[in-house]
Design a protein around this motif. Structure first.
Motif, PDB file in Angstrom:
ATOM      1  N   MET A   1      40.682  31.633  53.890  1.00 49.39           N
ATOM      2  CA  MET A   1      39.963  31.974  52.668  1.00 49.39           C
ATOM      3  C   MET A   1      40.972  32.201  51.548  1.00 49.39           C
ATOM      4  O   MET A   1      41.985  32.856  51.721  1.00 49.39           O
ATOM      5  CB  MET A   1      39.128  33.244  52.878  1.00 49.39           C
ATOM      6  N   HIS A   2      40.646  31.619  50.380  1.00 52.40           N
ATOM      7  CA  HIS A   2      41.396  31.828  49.149  1.00 52.40           C
ATOM      8  C   HIS A   2      40.419  32.313  48.085  1.00 52.40           C
ATOM      9  O   HIS A   2      39.236  32.027  48.154  1.00 52.40           O
ATOM     10  CB  HIS A   2      42.020  30.521  48.650  1.00 52.40           C
ATOM     11  N   ILE A   3      40.965  33.014  47.108  1.00 50.28           N
ATOM     12  CA  ILE A   3      40.183  33.366  45.925  1.00 50.28           C
ATOM     13  C   ILE A   3      40.731  32.540  44.778  1.00 50.28           C
ATOM     14  O   ILE A   3      41.937  32.569  44.498  1.00 50.28           O
ATOM     15  CB  ILE A   3      40.280  34.862  45.590  1.00 50.28           C
ATOM     16  N   PHE A   4      39.853  31.791  44.127  1.00 51.94           N
ATOM     17  CA  PHE A   4      40.215  31.011  42.951  1.00 51.94           C
ATOM     18  C   PHE A   4      39.677  31.734  41.722  1.00 51.94           C
ATOM     19  O   PHE A   4      38.558  32.243  41.744  1.00 51.94           O
ATOM     20  CB  PHE A   4      39.583  29.612  43.010  1.00 51.94           C
ATOM     21  N   ILE A   5      40.490  31.742  40.674  1.00 54.58           N
ATOM     22  CA  ILE A   5      40.064  32.324  39.410  1.00 54.58           C
ATOM     23  C   ILE A   5      40.111  31.233  38.351  1.00 54.58           C
ATOM     24  O   ILE A   5      41.141  30.580  38.168  1.00 54.58           O
ATOM     25  CB  ILE A   5      40.977  33.491  38.974  1.00 54.58           C
ATOM     26  N   ASP A   6      38.978  31.041  37.679  1.00 50.73           N
ATOM     27  CA  ASP A   6      38.924  30.177  36.501  1.00 50.73           C
ATOM     28  C   ASP A   6      39.594  31.001  35.409  1.00 50.73           C
ATOM     29  O   ASP A   6      38.975  31.857  34.780  1.00 50.73           O
ATOM     30  CB  ASP A   6      37.460  29.852  36.185  1.00 50.73           C
ATOM     31  N   GLY A   7      40.892  30.784  35.223  1.00 52.55           N
ATOM     32  CA  GLY A   7      41.757  31.754  34.583  1.00 52.55           C
ATOM     33  C   GLY A   7      41.712  31.926  33.085  1.00 52.55           C
ATOM     34  O   GLY A   7      42.066  32.982  32.587  1.00 52.55           O
ATOM     35  N   ASP A   8      41.319  30.920  32.326  1.00 54.86           N
ATOM     36  CA  ASP A   8      41.337  31.064  30.874  1.00 54.86           C
ATOM     37  C   ASP A   8      40.282  32.078  30.447  1.00 54.86           C
ATOM     38  O   ASP A   8      39.096  31.861  30.623  1.00 54.86           O
ATOM     39  CB  ASP A   8      41.080  29.723  30.184  1.00 54.86           C
ATOM     40  N   GLY A   9      40.718  33.203  29.931  1.00 53.93           N
ATOM     41  CA  GLY A   9      39.791  34.195  29.400  1.00 53.93           C
ATOM     42  C   GLY A   9      39.072  35.041  30.442  1.00 53.93           C
ATOM     43  O   GLY A   9      38.056  35.650  30.126  1.00 53.93           O
ATOM     44  N   CYS A  10      39.562  35.106  31.647  1.00 56.76           N
ATOM     45  CA  CYS A  10      38.903  35.904  32.693  1.00 56.76           C
ATOM     46  C   CYS A  10      39.357  37.361  32.601  1.00 56.76           C
ATOM     47  O   CYS A  10      40.539  37.655  32.789  1.00 56.76           O
ATOM     48  CB  CYS A  10      39.234  35.339  34.067  1.00 56.76           C
ATOM     49  N   PRO A  11      38.432  38.303  32.344  1.00 57.67           N
ATOM     50  CA  PRO A  11      38.824  39.700  32.164  1.00 57.67           C
ATOM     51  C   PRO A  11      39.035  40.486  33.465  1.00 57.67           C
ATOM     52  O   PRO A  11      39.367  41.663  33.419  1.00 57.67           O
ATOM     53  CB  PRO A  11      37.641  40.281  31.378  1.00 57.67           C
ATOM     54  N   VAL A  12      38.838  39.855  34.625  1.00 57.35           N
ATOM     55  CA  VAL A  12      38.961  40.595  35.881  1.00 57.35           C
ATOM     56  C   VAL A  12      40.115  40.093  36.755  1.00 57.35           C
ATOM     57  O   VAL A  12      40.172  40.406  37.940  1.00 57.35           O
ATOM     58  CB  VAL A  12      37.629  40.588  36.684  1.00 57.35           C
ATOM     59  N   LYS A  13      41.060  39.364  36.171  1.00 56.33           N
ATOM     60  CA  LYS A  13      42.191  38.848  36.963  1.00 56.33           C
ATOM     61  C   LYS A  13      42.930  39.972  37.681  1.00 56.33           C
ATOM     62  O   LYS A  13      43.221  39.867  38.874  1.00 56.33           O
ATOM     63  CB  LYS A  13      43.176  38.099  36.069  1.00 56.33           C
ATOM     64  N   ASP A  14      43.255  41.031  36.948  1.00 56.92           N
ATOM     65  CA  ASP A  14      44.008  42.135  37.557  1.00 56.92           C
ATOM     66  C   ASP A  14      43.227  42.790  38.690  1.00 56.92           C
ATOM     67  O   ASP A  14      43.798  43.139  39.723  1.00 56.92           O
ATOM     68  CB  ASP A  14      44.391  43.183  36.510  1.00 56.92           C
ATOM     69  N   ALA A  15      41.927  42.944  38.518  1.00 58.21           N
ATOM     70  CA  ALA A  15      41.090  43.533  39.567  1.00 58.21           C
ATOM     71  C   ALA A  15      41.075  42.643  40.809  1.00 58.21           C
ATOM     72  O   ALA A  15      41.183  43.128  41.934  1.00 58.21           O
ATOM     73  CB  ALA A  15      39.666  43.753  39.061  1.00 58.21           C
ATOM     74  N   VAL A  16      40.960  41.331  40.605  1.00 60.13           N
ATOM     75  CA  VAL A  16      40.973  40.397  41.735  1.00 60.13           C
ATOM     76  C   VAL A  16      42.295  40.495  42.472  1.00 60.13           C
ATOM     77  O   VAL A  16      42.324  40.599  43.707  1.00 60.13           O
ATOM     78  CB  VAL A  16      40.729  38.940  41.269  1.00 60.13           C
ATOM     79  N   ILE A  17      43.387  40.482  41.737  1.00 64.24           N
ATOM     80  CA  ILE A  17      44.715  40.528  42.350  1.00 64.24           C
ATOM     81  C   ILE A  17      44.891  41.818  43.141  1.00 64.24           C
ATOM     82  O   ILE A  17      45.389  41.812  44.275  1.00 64.24           O
ATOM     83  CB  ILE A  17      45.805  40.362  41.279  1.00 64.24           C
ATOM     84  N   GLU A  18      44.476  42.924  42.566  1.00 62.68           N
ATOM     85  CA  GLU A  18      44.595  44.225  43.245  1.00 62.68           C
ATOM     86  C   GLU A  18      43.810  44.247  44.568  1.00 62.68           C
ATOM     87  O   GLU A  18      44.333  44.636  45.604  1.00 62.68           O
ATOM     88  CB  GLU A  18      44.077  45.325  42.308  1.00 62.68           C
TER      89      GLU A  18
END
Length: 150
Positions: free
Chosen positions: A1-18
């Motif tokens: 399992m991987h988590i992909f982030i549609d990264g441009d303008g995503c406000p929850v990147k830090d939360a996902v990474i944590e």
């Protein structure tokens, strides 16, 4: 399992990474070269950079994502494509895209676009709140734990 982030303008990147780091789940952030960063992140976080062209990140995500992966996006069209690949798709405000809600979301997007094309004003998305962030984090934890304990 991987988590992909549609990264441009995503406000929850830090939360996902944590959350991903605590659960030892790899994260792939797909973003345009115009958002290039040298920020030092966890070793399980990788970036996939794409051209600035319209939908370039979406096409790359669909190429890479597999059944059982998790995608974080606010793009309804991308969400529909990822669902067809049997991925779990989450919106940054804390709801999960599904076959049950996708038709109404796409229809709503279509009618909004038609209104704007006719010169009418439409409401934009509501401002992102701390409650949205907490709802998202709760949903992501639930989805990760559900997949890890199957």
């Amino acid at each position: 399992m991987h988590i992909f982030i549609d990264g441009d303008g995503c406000p929850v990147k830090d939360a996902v990474i944590e959350i991903a780091k605590k659960n030892q789940v790899p994260v792939k952030i797909v973003t345009s070269f115009s958002h290039f960063t040298t920020k030092d992140l966890s070793e399980q976080v990788s970036f996939i950079y794409v051209d600035d062209g319209q939908d370039a990140a979406d096409y790359r995500i669909i190429k890479e994502i597999q059944a059982g992966d998790i995608l974080v996006t606010q793009d309804y069209g991308l969400a529909a494509l990822a669902l067809s690949k049997k991925s779990v798709v989450l919106h940054q405000t804390g709801f999960e895209y599904s076959a049950d809600n996708m038709d109404i979301l796409l229809e709503s997007r279509y009618f909004g676009a038609m209104q704007r094309k006719q010169g009418k004003k439409t409401k934009g998305p509501k401002a992102f709140t701390e409650k949205d962030r907490e709802n998202f984090k709760r949903l992501l934890r639930t989805k990760i734990h559900g997949k890890m304990h199957k």
